[in-house]
Design a protein around this motif. Structure first.
Motif, PDB file in Angstrom:
ATOM      1  N   UNK A 178     -57.607  23.565 -43.954  1.00  0.00           N
ATOM      2  CA  UNK A 178     -56.513  24.538 -43.806  1.00  0.00           C
ATOM      3  C   UNK A 178     -55.280  23.904 -44.397  1.00  0.00           C
ATOM      4  N   UNK A 179     -54.579  24.655 -45.227  1.00  0.00           N
ATOM      5  CA  UNK A 179     -53.419  24.035 -45.865  1.00  0.00           C
ATOM      6  C   UNK A 179     -52.336  25.065 -46.114  1.00  0.00           C
ATOM      7  N   UNK A 180     -51.085  24.642 -45.928  1.00  0.00           N
ATOM      8  CA  UNK A 180     -49.997  25.527 -46.353  1.00  0.00           C
ATOM      9  C   UNK A 180     -49.244  24.895 -47.528  1.00  0.00           C
ATOM     10  N   UNK A 181     -49.916  23.981 -48.246  1.00  0.00           N
ATOM     11  CA  UNK A 181     -49.305  23.335 -49.417  1.00  0.00           C
ATOM     12  C   UNK A 181     -49.675  24.146 -50.671  1.00  0.00           C
ATOM     13  N   UNK A 182     -48.693  24.591 -51.446  1.00  0.00           N
ATOM     14  CA  UNK A 182     -49.056  25.267 -52.697  1.00  0.00           C
ATOM     15  C   UNK A 182     -49.882  24.327 -53.581  1.00  0.00           C
ATOM     16  N   UNK A 183     -50.930  24.879 -54.209  1.00  0.00           N
ATOM     17  CA  UNK A 183     -51.896  24.031 -54.930  1.00  0.00           C
ATOM     18  C   UNK A 183     -51.502  23.791 -56.387  1.00  0.00           C
ATOM     19  N   UNK A 184     -51.549  22.525 -56.805  1.00  0.00           N
ATOM     20  CA  UNK A 184     -51.404  22.183 -58.225  1.00  0.00           C
ATOM     21  C   UNK A 184     -50.043  22.458 -58.821  1.00  0.00           C
ATOM     22  N   UNK A 185     -48.983  22.377 -57.993  1.00  0.00           N
ATOM     23  CA  UNK A 185     -47.640  22.639 -58.527  1.00  0.00           C
ATOM     24  C   UNK A 185     -46.662  21.513 -58.187  1.00  0.00           C
ATOM     25  N   UNK A 186     -47.192  20.293 -57.995  1.00  0.00           N
ATOM     26  CA  UNK A 186     -46.304  19.147 -57.824  1.00  0.00           C
ATOM     27  C   UNK A 186     -45.975  18.781 -56.396  1.00  0.00           C
ATOM     28  N   UNK A 187     -46.678  19.402 -55.423  1.00  0.00           N
ATOM     29  CA  UNK A 187     -46.375  19.040 -54.031  1.00  0.00           C
ATOM     30  C   UNK A 187     -47.444  18.140 -53.411  1.00  0.00           C
ATOM     31  N   UNK A 188     -48.311  17.596 -54.251  1.00  0.00           N
ATOM     32  CA  UNK A 188     -49.253  16.581 -53.774  1.00  0.00           C
ATOM     33  C   UNK A 188     -50.429  17.144 -52.988  1.00  0.00           C
ATOM     34  N   UNK A 189     -50.854  18.376 -53.328  1.00  0.00           N
ATOM     35  CA  UNK A 189     -51.956  18.982 -52.566  1.00  0.00           C
ATOM     36  C   UNK A 189     -53.245  18.177 -52.715  1.00  0.00           C
ATOM     37  N   UNK A 190     -53.508  17.645 -53.901  1.00  0.00           N
ATOM     38  CA  UNK A 190     -54.787  16.937 -54.083  1.00  0.00           C
ATOM     39  C   UNK A 190     -54.776  15.597 -53.353  1.00  0.00           C
ATOM     40  N   UNK A 191     -53.646  14.924 -53.351  1.00  0.00           N
ATOM     41  CA  UNK A 191     -53.571  13.645 -52.625  1.00  0.00           C
ATOM     42  C   UNK A 191     -53.689  13.886 -51.120  1.00  0.00           C
ATOM     43  N   UNK A 192     -53.069  14.966 -50.632  1.00  0.00           N
ATOM     44  CA  UNK A 192     -53.162  15.274 -49.192  1.00  0.00           C
ATOM     45  C   UNK A 192     -54.616  15.565 -48.830  1.00  0.00           C
ATOM     46  N   UNK A 244     -44.723  20.714 -66.371  1.00  0.00           N
ATOM     47  CA  UNK A 244     -45.575  21.765 -66.938  1.00  0.00           C
ATOM     48  C   UNK A 244     -44.908  22.284 -68.189  1.00  0.00           C
ATOM     49  N   UNK A 245     -45.730  22.565 -69.220  1.00  0.00           N
ATOM     50  CA  UNK A 245     -45.167  22.877 -70.534  1.00  0.00           C
ATOM     51  C   UNK A 245     -45.449  24.317 -70.972  1.00  0.00           C
ATOM     52  N   UNK A 246     -46.690  24.766 -70.769  1.00  0.00           N
ATOM     53  CA  UNK A 246     -47.087  26.069 -71.339  1.00  0.00           C
ATOM     54  C   UNK A 246     -46.530  27.249 -70.538  1.00  0.00           C
ATOM     55  N   UNK A 247     -46.579  27.161 -69.219  1.00  0.00           N
ATOM     56  CA  UNK A 247     -46.070  28.262 -68.393  1.00  0.00           C
ATOM     57  C   UNK A 247     -44.842  27.786 -67.649  1.00  0.00           C
ATOM     58  N   UNK A 248     -44.982  27.657 -66.329  1.00  0.00           N
ATOM     59  CA  UNK A 248     -43.896  27.073 -65.545  1.00  0.00           C
ATOM     60  C   UNK A 248     -44.052  25.557 -65.476  1.00  0.00           C
ATOM     61  N   UNK A 249     -43.236  24.915 -64.631  1.00  0.00           N
ATOM     62  CA  UNK A 249     -43.315  23.450 -64.498  1.00  0.00           C
ATOM     63  C   UNK A 249     -43.485  23.063 -63.034  1.00  0.00           C
ATOM     64  N   UNK A 250     -44.246  23.859 -62.319  1.00  0.00           N
ATOM     65  CA  UNK A 250     -44.496  23.561 -60.909  1.00  0.00           C
ATOM     66  C   UNK A 250     -43.297  23.911 -60.049  1.00  0.00           C
ATOM     67  N   UNK A 251     -43.255  23.289 -58.894  1.00  0.00           N
ATOM     68  CA  UNK A 251     -42.145  23.528 -57.967  1.00  0.00           C
ATOM     69  C   UNK A 251     -40.905  22.788 -58.465  1.00  0.00           C
ATOM     70  N   UNK A 252     -39.767  23.449 -58.418  1.00  0.00           N
ATOM     71  CA  UNK A 252     -38.535  22.714 -58.713  1.00  0.00           C
ATOM     72  C   UNK A 252     -37.681  22.646 -57.448  1.00  0.00           C
ATOM     73  N   UNK A 253     -36.956  21.532 -57.344  1.00  0.00           N
ATOM     74  CA  UNK A 253     -36.005  21.357 -56.240  1.00  0.00           C
ATOM     75  C   UNK A 253     -34.692  21.953 -56.725  1.00  0.00           C
ATOM     76  N   UNK A 254     -34.116  22.863 -55.960  1.00  0.00           N
ATOM     77  CA  UNK A 254     -32.831  23.450 -56.355  1.00  0.00           C
ATOM     78  C   UNK A 254     -31.841  23.307 -55.199  1.00  0.00           C
TER      79      UNK A 254
END
Ligand code: PMV
Length: 320
Positions: free
Chosen positions: A86-100, A274-284
């Motif tokens: 169970x996860x509430x981490x967005x996948x593959x966008x720079x928040x470390x889902x695979x390491x978690x 990320x280059x082709x589409x977005x660049x994952x999560x950004x901190x704003x």
């Protein structure tokens, strides 16, 4: 009934991503979004899709992690054991889902087979898993997933990785982070490889950028320590400039970040980019978060907030 649940947090890179692959320091902060792995003996009458036996036959990361664990400890987990994530981490966008996923799964399996709780050992094996999944990872993501908090990390050599849990927090009176998910089409491994090619082609100019990033990383640690928000935000902005020079920020993300800057805010990519589409999560960051929400909405990007400095690897429930 035998049951184990272990969780691990997601993370944000404050500064040092990519440079950390080349031995520069990185600052990571854990967030309140977490991933939970549960192992339990399944009822023989109600079989599910989550049996370890089935999972091991798949090609995805979870299967590789389980097999790596079995090989390392020369054990075979009973095929009928149920494994759920169970996860509430967005996948593959720079928040470390695979390491978690790696850290929590290895943590849960180690409890399942009755090993002593040893975060150092879990972190090391999670690093081996990350090496299978990604191209040349630094080990930063699995280390923050294991230890949480606010972390200074550096990989000197594959077998020599140093880290220090910073004994302070991001000050409460700093403006809170808004996270905007711009999406991502490439994997971390691909993006690390793209930078690797650039390093091969023009070593000195890219390594100069890495050294500039190192300076920023040190400044960021100093400004958090000194509770100096204006300088902290200035250094985040500087860090974003270097990530753009590295070529891992897409056109749409750059446009979004310029728009945030034009209304007096600061934003940076966190993680591989990320280059082709977005660049994952950004901190704003902006004194008025509504401005950031409005900008994100105009791009159709989800935005959300998290608490920073989350706890690392945690045993939620162990019934053996
Ligand atoms: O995008 P993420 O969360 O996978 O972060 C990758 C960070 C890099 O520095 C680009 C790679 C690494 O292994 O540290």
């Amino acid at each position: 009934m035998k049951k184990v649940t272990v969780s691990a947090p997601s993370k944000l890179h404050l500064s040092g991503e990519h440079a950390v692959v080349y031995g520069k320091p990185v600052i990571l902060v854990a967030t309140s979004k977490r991933l939970y792995v549960t192992l339990e003996k399944q009822n023989a009458k109600c079989k599910t899709q989550n049996e370890i036996g089935k999972i091991k036959n798949e090609l995805h990361y979870l299967a590789k992690i389980v097999k790596l664990f079995e090989k390392k400890y020369e054990t075979a987990i009973d095929n009928n054991v149920n494994l759920t994530v169970h996860s509430d981490i967005p996948i593959g966008v720079g928040m470390g889902s695979s390491a978690a996923l790696a850290v929590a799964t290895i943590g849960a399996l180690s409890q399942w087979i009755g090993r002593e709780w040893n975060p150092l050992e879990i972190n090391e094996l999670a690093f081996e898993a990350e090496k299978i999944q990604h191209h040349n990872p630094s080990g930063g993501d699995n280390t923050i997933a294991t230890y949480g908090g606010l972390l200074w990390y550096r990989k000197e050599l594959d077998f020599l990785k140093t880290f220090w849990l910073l004994p302070f927090k991001i000050p409460r009176d700093f403006s809170s982070f808004m996270l905007i998910n711009t999406g991502r089409l490439e994997s971390t491994g691909e993006l690390v490889q793209i930078v690797g090619e650039k390093v091969k082609k023009s070593t000195s100019s890219i390594m100069r950028i890495m050294s500039d990033i190192e300076v920023t990383t040190k400044q960021i640690a100093q400004y958090i320590h000194d509770e100096n928000e204006p300088e902290f935000l200035g250094a985040l902005k500087e860090n974003q400039k270097y990530l753009e020079e590295l070529g891992i920020v897409s056109t749409v993300t750059r446009k979004l970040i310029r728009e945030i800057e034009s209304v007096g805010g600061v934003a940076k990519v966190t993680g591989a980019g990320g280059i082709k589409g977005g660049s994952g999560v950004i901190i704003a960051v902006h004194k008025n978060p509504n401005k950031l929400i409005q900008i994100a909405q105009a791009y159709n990007f989800p935005s959300f907030q998290v608490q920073l400095g989350g706890e690392g690897l945690r045993r939620e429930q162990v019934v053996i």
